[in-house]
Design an enzyme around this catalytic site. Structure first.
Site, PDB file in Angstrom:
ATOM      1  N   LYS A 103      55.992  38.516 -21.913  1.00 14.25           N
ATOM      2  CA  LYS A 103      56.520  39.873 -22.088  1.00 14.25           C
ATOM      3  C   LYS A 103      56.599  39.790 -23.612  1.00 14.25           C
ATOM      4  O   LYS A 103      56.060  38.920 -24.131  1.00 14.25           O
ATOM      5  CB  LYS A 103      57.366  38.444 -21.652  1.00 14.25           C
ATOM      6  CG  LYS A 103      58.091  38.560 -20.357  1.00 14.25           C
ATOM      7  CD  LYS A 103      58.195  40.387 -19.122  1.00 14.25           C
ATOM      8  CE  LYS A 103      59.525  41.251 -19.761  1.00 14.25           C
ATOM      9  NZ  LYS A 103      60.729  40.475 -19.713  1.00 14.25           N
ATOM     10  N   SER A 129      58.567  35.027 -22.724  1.00 15.54           N
ATOM     11  CA  SER A 129      59.270  34.876 -22.141  1.00 15.54           C
ATOM     12  C   SER A 129      58.714  33.537 -21.804  1.00 15.54           C
ATOM     13  O   SER A 129      57.763  32.753 -21.594  1.00 15.54           O
ATOM     14  CB  SER A 129      59.175  35.880 -21.104  1.00 15.54           C
ATOM     15  OG  SER A 129      59.064  34.613 -19.564  1.00 15.54           O
TER      16      SER A 129
END
Ligand code: ARG
Length: 452
Positions: free
Chosen positions: A282, A276
């Site tokens: 992420k 991300s």
């Protein structure tokens, strides 16, 4: 088109010229067009419709253009509308007036149908190679994790224990059918339309059979009007691509779920995951999501083509030009997606502890309990009902089926004995399956071996 306009008093409007041109799609058809022309020229020479020296000159020029197409230096001009006129113009520049004989007994109508057929036959071969390569990756993954037990799902609710290898090989079967569908469609694609002319054939002594043979096509058209208007083959290809894209999308969705933290069954490699721009932790399965999304474009291409064809009157219509982009677009998407999915599958590691733990939920063994009673002579429906009551009882008491006493089991059926508790082992559950095509350990091991 600013050529072939001696019968017109005005040049074609510039905007119209651009609007009706198809050079972007046709950039993908240059090699097909040149191969078709080489076969056509050879036939004209054999039939005495052009002289041997004219034929040789044309063939030499076409081969030079083919080399240009192969090294990516063949350029298409919008003012010549399509690949056919671009080739004819460049051939004329290269070899002079002999080029003017190449189009003898041929129309762009049969020529474009041939080009798209040649392109589709090749595209089918490439998609099949991609499918087989992905299948190879699935088999390797199944082999590597042949002992991993996980929950199988129905309605996305845990159902019964299965082997990971069995689950992943389900996709292998889907791809087998995809391959068979493509091979079948390829038979109806490899039919040469050359010799149909604009739609009525020719008064010249041509030989469409030898052209077909030179192109490696097993069949030649039967009806010249059908030959120039038929795009069924493109629809069949896009239908096969649509099903492949649906299978790829289902596989992508399954892996998205399995790799989520909530499931944690598999981990995808760092080489196929993204992060991300805001949340550094992420690890996102973007290639799977893009594969899932692109199935929409492929299905869209099929619908696009079918609607283009739907209301066409008999014969060639310019609408048919618009059947090329969906075929080219879908072939490109499918081949890319197959390659990407292979990378993803290669990168998978299984968290076998986690999958086993999830498959160890005693509720997953209710079917084994039913079959336990059936083996002891209880009618299936009655056995099912008894286990349903037992499930309800355990839910009411907040107990797992494993925590219920034998005496309690015996309240539901006197057939229950101490050995019933052995059933709550998910590995035993998959080992015990022996029916055809089941998740039975021996069967799956055999299947993996046969496919390796
Ligand atoms: N550019 C057309 C196509 O790709 C072929 C030309 C047929 N045009 C014609 N006026 N008959 O479909």
């Amino acid at each position: 088109m600013q050529v072939l306009r001696k019968a017109f008093k005005q040049p074609l409007n510039e905007k119209v010229t651009e609007f009706v041109a198809c050079t972007i799609a046709d950039a993908h058809l240059v090699k097909s067009d040149l191969k078709g022309s080489l076969a056509h020229a050879a036939m004209l020479k054999e039939e005495g419709l052009i002289s041997p020296s004219q034929g040789a000159n044309i063939e030499k020029g076409l081969s030079t253009l083919l080399a240009k197409a192969e090294d990516g230096t063949f350029e298409l001009k919008v003012e010549y509308e399509d690949v056919h006129m671009n080739v004819e113009k460049q051939l004329e520049e290269l070899i002079g007036s002999d080029a003017l004989r190449l189009h003898t007994a041929r129309s762009r109508n049969d020529q474009v149908a041939l080009d798209l057929r040649l392109y589709t036959v090749d595209a089918i071969d490439t998609v099949i190679v991609g499918l087989k390569t992905l299948q190879g990756a699935l088999v390797q993954s199944a082999k590597k994790h042949v002992d991993a037990v996980m929950p199988g799902y129905t309605h996305l609710q845990r159902a019964q224990p299965v082997l990971y290898a069995h689950a992943i090989l389900a996709f292998h079967e889907m791809f087998n059918r995809d391959i068979a569908r493509l091979q079948d469609a390829q038979k109806r694609t490899a039919v040469s339309p050359l010799g149909a002319g604009a739609q009525a054939g020719s008064a010249l002594n041509i030989n469409p059979q030898t052209v077909a043979k030179k192109l490696g096509f097993s069949q030649v058209f039967v009806n010249s009007i059908d030959a120039v208007s038929d795009r069924d083959f493109a629809a069949e290809f896009l239908m096969a691509c649509s099903l492949t894209s649906i299978h790829l999308s289902q596989m992508a969705e399954t892996l998205v779920i399995w790799s989520s933290q909530e499931f944690g069954f598999v981990e995808l490699g760092d080489n196929v995951t993204t992060t991300s721009s805001l949340m550094p932790h992420k690890k996102n399965p973007d290639p799977l999501e893009i594969t899932r999304a692109k199935s929409g474009a492929v299905i869209g291409d099929l619908v696009n083509l079918l609607i283009t064809l739907k209301a066409l009157p008999l014969g060639y219509n310019r609408d048919l030009q618009e059947t090329k982009p969906p075929v080219i677009n879908s072939a490109t998407i499918i081949n890319d997606a197959l390659e990407v999915m292979k990378c993803v599958v290669d990168s998978i590691t299984i968290n076998a502890e986690k999958t086993l733990q999830a498959a160890s939920d005693p509720a997953l063994m209710t079917t084994d309990l039913v079959e336990y009673l059936v083996l002891k002579g209880v009618p299936f429906r009655q056995a099912h009902e008894k286990i349903s009551e037992l499930v309800q009882n355990s839910r009411d008491k907040g107990l797992s089926l494993l925590d219920i006493e034998l005496s309690e089991y015996q309240n539901y059926s006197d057939k229950f004995e101490q050995d019933v508790f052995a059933l709550f082992d998910p590995t035993l559950s998959v080992t015990s399956k022996k029916s055809h095509g089941s998740t039975g350990k021996a069967l799956v091991t055999q299947a993996v071996q046969a496919l390796s």
